[in-house]
Design an enzyme around this catalytic site. Sequence first.
Site, PDB file in Angstrom:
ATOM      1  CD  GLU A 125      -2.957  -0.976   2.286  1.00  0.00           C
ATOM      2  OE1 GLU A 125      -4.032  -0.385   2.150  1.00  0.00           O
ATOM      3  OE2 GLU A 125      -2.606  -1.533   3.348  1.00  0.00           O
ATOM      4  CD  GLU A 171      -3.524  -6.090   3.418  1.00  0.00           C
ATOM      5  OE1 GLU A 171      -3.554  -6.910   2.484  1.00  0.00           O
ATOM      6  OE2 GLU A 171      -2.888  -5.030   3.364  1.00  0.00           O
TER       7      GLU A 171
HETATM    8  N1  CAA Z   1       4.208  -8.199  11.403  1.00  0.00           N
HETATM    9  C1  CAA Z   1       4.899  -8.673  12.460  1.00  0.00           C
HETATM   10  N2  CAA Z   1       5.738  -9.728  12.396  1.00  0.00           N
HETATM   11  C2  CAA Z   1       5.861 -10.318  11.207  1.00  0.00           C
HETATM   12  C3  CAA Z   1       5.173  -9.893  10.058  1.00  0.00           C
HETATM   13  C4  CAA Z   1       4.310  -8.765  10.183  1.00  0.00           C
HETATM   14  N3  CAA Z   1       3.643  -8.271   9.142  1.00  0.00           N
HETATM   15  N4  CAA Z   1       5.511 -10.697   9.027  1.00  0.00           N
HETATM   16  C5  CAA Z   1       6.386 -11.585   9.511  1.00  0.00           C
HETATM   17  N5  CAA Z   1       6.589 -11.368  10.822  1.00  0.00           N
HETATM   18  C6  CAA Z   1       7.506 -12.091  11.710  1.00  0.00           C
HETATM   19  C7  CAA Z   1       7.077 -13.531  11.911  1.00  0.00           C
HETATM   20  O1  CAA Z   1       6.171 -13.633  12.996  1.00  0.00           O
HETATM   21  C8  CAA Z   1       8.390 -14.190  12.207  1.00  0.00           C
HETATM   22  O2  CAA Z   1       8.722 -13.906  13.537  1.00  0.00           O
HETATM   23  P1  CAA Z   1       9.506 -14.975  14.425  1.00  0.00           P
HETATM   24  O3  CAA Z   1      10.809 -15.188  13.730  1.00  0.00           O
HETATM   25  O4  CAA Z   1       9.605 -14.320  15.750  1.00  0.00           O
HETATM   26  O5  CAA Z   1       8.661 -16.208  14.430  1.00  0.00           O
HETATM   27  C9  CAA Z   1       9.374 -13.423  11.330  1.00  0.00           C
HETATM   28  O6  CAA Z   1       8.751 -12.182  11.034  1.00  0.00           O
HETATM   29  C10 CAA Z   1       9.725 -14.106  10.028  1.00  0.00           C
HETATM   30  O7  CAA Z   1       8.499 -14.454   9.380  1.00  0.00           O
HETATM   31  P2  CAA Z   1       8.308 -15.856   8.663  1.00  0.00           P
HETATM   32  O8  CAA Z   1       8.798 -16.935   9.537  1.00  0.00           O
HETATM   33  O9  CAA Z   1       6.902 -15.916   8.202  1.00  0.00           O
HETATM   34  O10 CAA Z   1       9.319 -15.702   7.442  1.00  0.00           O
HETATM   35  P3  CAA Z   1       9.162 -16.228   5.969  1.00  0.00           P
HETATM   36  O11 CAA Z   1      10.405 -15.849   5.279  1.00  0.00           O
HETATM   37  O12 CAA Z   1       8.739 -17.651   5.955  1.00  0.00           O
HETATM   38  O13 CAA Z   1       7.940 -15.396   5.322  1.00  0.00           O
HETATM   39  C11 CAA Z   1       6.664 -13.451   4.828  1.00  0.00           C
HETATM   40  C12 CAA Z   1       8.057 -14.015   5.140  1.00  0.00           C
HETATM   41  C13 CAA Z   1       6.183 -13.961   3.467  1.00  0.00           C
HETATM   42  C14 CAA Z   1       6.776 -11.949   4.776  1.00  0.00           C
HETATM   43  C15 CAA Z   1       5.671 -13.899   5.910  1.00  0.00           C
HETATM   44  O14 CAA Z   1       6.225 -13.596   7.172  1.00  0.00           O
HETATM   45  C16 CAA Z   1       4.336 -13.251   5.845  1.00  0.00           C
HETATM   46  O15 CAA Z   1       3.506 -13.635   5.065  1.00  0.00           O
HETATM   47  N6  CAA Z   1       4.119 -12.227   6.696  1.00  0.00           N
HETATM   48  C17 CAA Z   1       2.852 -11.606   6.859  1.00  0.00           C
HETATM   49  C18 CAA Z   1       2.587 -10.652   5.742  1.00  0.00           C
HETATM   50  C19 CAA Z   1       1.270  -9.976   5.962  1.00  0.00           C
HETATM   51  O16 CAA Z   1       0.278 -10.584   6.272  1.00  0.00           O
HETATM   52  N7  CAA Z   1       1.280  -8.653   5.756  1.00  0.00           N
HETATM   53  C20 CAA Z   1       0.099  -7.893   5.886  1.00  0.00           C
HETATM   54  C21 CAA Z   1      -0.024  -7.370   7.263  1.00  0.00           C
HETATM   55  S1  CAA Z   1      -1.557  -6.532   7.460  1.00  0.00           S
HETATM   56  C22 CAA Z   1      -1.343  -5.041   6.705  1.00  0.00           C
HETATM   57  O17 CAA Z   1      -0.279  -4.699   6.302  1.00  0.00           O
HETATM   58  C23 CAA Z   1      -2.610  -4.235   6.575  1.00  0.00           C
HETATM   59  C24 CAA Z   1      -2.507  -2.818   6.769  1.00  0.00           C
HETATM   60  O18 CAA Z   1      -1.507  -2.216   6.935  1.00  0.00           O
HETATM   61  C25 CAA Z   1      -3.711  -2.028   6.778  1.00  0.00           C
END
Ligand code: CAA
Length: 697
Positions: free
Chosen positions: A105, A125
């Site tokens: 975004e 999301e």
């Molecule tokens: N917020 C906080 N922590 C996050 C995070 C996030 N968005 N994304 C990843 N992390 C953390 C994980 O909890 C993990 O922490 P630990 O090592 O303590 O367990 C660490 O980062 C590494 O994450 P992964 O183990 O998942 O690493 P990966 O390499 O396998 O995957 C990734 C990376 C594809 C980015 C995956 O972490 C992922 O899908 N993350 C979430 C992405 C997401 O949903 N983003 C949208 C958030 S909502 C939003 O953005 C809406 C808004 O503003 C209005």
Amino acid sequence: MNEVIGYEVSDGIAILGINNPPVNAVGASVRQGLSNALHRALGDDAVQAILILGEGRTFPAGSDIREFGKPPADPWLPGLCNAVEASPKIVVAALHGTALGGGFELALATHYRVAAEGARIGFPEVTLGILPGAGGTQRAPRLAGAGDALDLMLSGRAISVTSAEAAPYIDKVVQGDLRQQALSYVQELLAQGAGTRPTRDIRKGFADPIAYQKAVALRKEVVAKRPEIAPQEIVKCVEAAELLPFDMGLTVERAAFDDCVQSDQAASLRHVFFAERRAPKFPEISGQGASPVSQVGIVGGGVAGRGLALACLEVDLEVVLIERNSAALRESLGKINAYLDRLVAQGRLRGQARDDRGMRLHGKTDFVALSEADVVIEAVADDLKEKQQVFFQLDAVVREGAVLVSTTMRHDLHQIAGKTGDPGWVLGLDIGTPAHLQQVAEVMVPEGVEPAAVAALVALLRRLGKLPVRAEGRRAHIGRAVLGAYRHAADMLVEDGSTPYLVDEAMRAFGMKFGPFEQIDREGLREDRTLRRALADNGTLQGRQVSILDRLCEAGRFGRSVGQGYYLYDGQSPSGRADPEVIALIREERESRGIAARGFSEEEIQRHCLAAMVNEGARLLRLGVARCPSDIDVVMVHGYGFPRWRGGPMKAADLVGLWAVQRDIEQFAQQDSVFWSPEPVFDTLFKAGQGFDALNG
Ligand code: CAA
């Protein structure tokens, strides 16, 4: 300047580098830092353009999920995005890694986007029960139209920046050093005299209003059938994008976001997100790398063994499959090959990849062929003597440090491991069948097991794409125990006056993928009877006996595969219909036990089933089988069709309130005080004002 945002000026370009490992999540400090850096760049006469990039492995992968559900801290992401978009100096985003959610975004609010070839973009999301709340629902359709933007938001998929679907969002894809390439791109833009290009003013996606509205209407119809709130809100916001001025659209989006983020569904989905990341962190693994696995041995070529072989072949492993004789081996290899051929015919596997898998599959009848295997998984019939014999033979041939794995459901792992010279290398595995299609795998860790053995098996399961969950003990299964309790509660409801059909309907309405009885019909009633007996033997299922399943088995109603089980399957109703014979059999059984039938509402059925699962989960925690409630939740969500948006049974109990669940169990105890005996943890947590979440540490 905030340290999470680097600030540097190079040839008139201010470079704002986001440095918040591991995924550069846009938390409060990043937002504050970006806001400060933006003001600094705007006030600096030497700066002509601004470049935002992510340091380390990725452009921001979203907002910081840990902040959701807490009071928002200024500055908010929507405001920051608006400020970026309103910048009088051009702002460019350089994307690499996974530019997701709030990160994407932010990129959409900049004026131009350049991306590294391997980068991925998307709106995950919806998987968290929310929607893009920083202008994404308003900006994305302006660039891509309603259909494509909605498909991206509703699926939660991350797409490659080189795909056609990504083209409307990305101005340039580059190879090599992204920073250098992005700087050159900004210089090009400046040289061309390119001005700012606020996405809010772009109307390309609205070019065909009828197509836009059709796309919205189509998705509206689809999401209306889903129980989740967020998809419906996403469609409304995208509809508003075309109908309302940009700022009003943002207001609609904000209201929808607030509703979603505060919902139980969002809390549950966030819980599952973190539970999935907590589960594979076994204590044995901390600080120790696993020895690499290149060859896997599988003993037994039945459904379980074949599924395991297919899963291993999929991820480039060498597989040695052992069968007891050539005929059995031929049959098993034939079935694996036929499956691979089907994948090719369906266009899901290329011919070359299929040949490659075939070359890596080695069928043998002699255990000596396992001498090089790094991990050997036994998948023979669940007969103690047969399993012991396998492990005795394995002990003679496997190399030192090979991990031996049993898939027993019923027997004590020590009795099996005791047949080897070093029981410390023997673990249990419950992966379900067929293994190649399962998402979750329970690793049974008996006392005294070598941490290196645990680390190797967990690493193998990760490579297979499974989510490993730890179950501690010799006869420990999480999912099957909770499933057994759930099915037992369903049985009691039927014996007390409900029907399998009403129970199934109620549990589907609760969100379960299948009702308990239709699921038993799919798996087979004999298989379920074996499971229940194993659970009764190891003390999991105690108390009142219900014999309806036995009676159905006696009548030859073994399930869907034979055309009759709880349901009747025929040409007229291939997916099953209620059968008066089953109702009559249940009535007889009820009468023979002197039970007066009474009715149960949908809500009562759901409460019985949930309470049974939760109480069993609490028992597994007390026994130390499950490490934490969230491990139980991920097993049930990934392995047993529990609705993800309810977070798993333990999270669902937290949301209902532990006191309410305990009160239900106490009330149900009037029918059977042994099965319905509330675990002490309810009281402990309730008195401390806590829920199961407090045990997730
Ligand atoms: N917020 C906080 N922590 C996050 C995070 C996030 N968005 N994304 C990843 N992390 C953390 C994980 O909890 C993990 O922490 P630990 O090592 O303590 O367990 C660490 O980062 C590494 O994450 P992964 O183990 O998942 O690493 P990966 O390499 O396998 O995957 C990734 C990376 C594809 C980015 C995956 O972490 C992922 O899908 N993350 C979430 C992405 C997401 O949903 N983003 C949208 C958030 S909502 C939003 O953005 C809406 C808004 O503003 C209005």
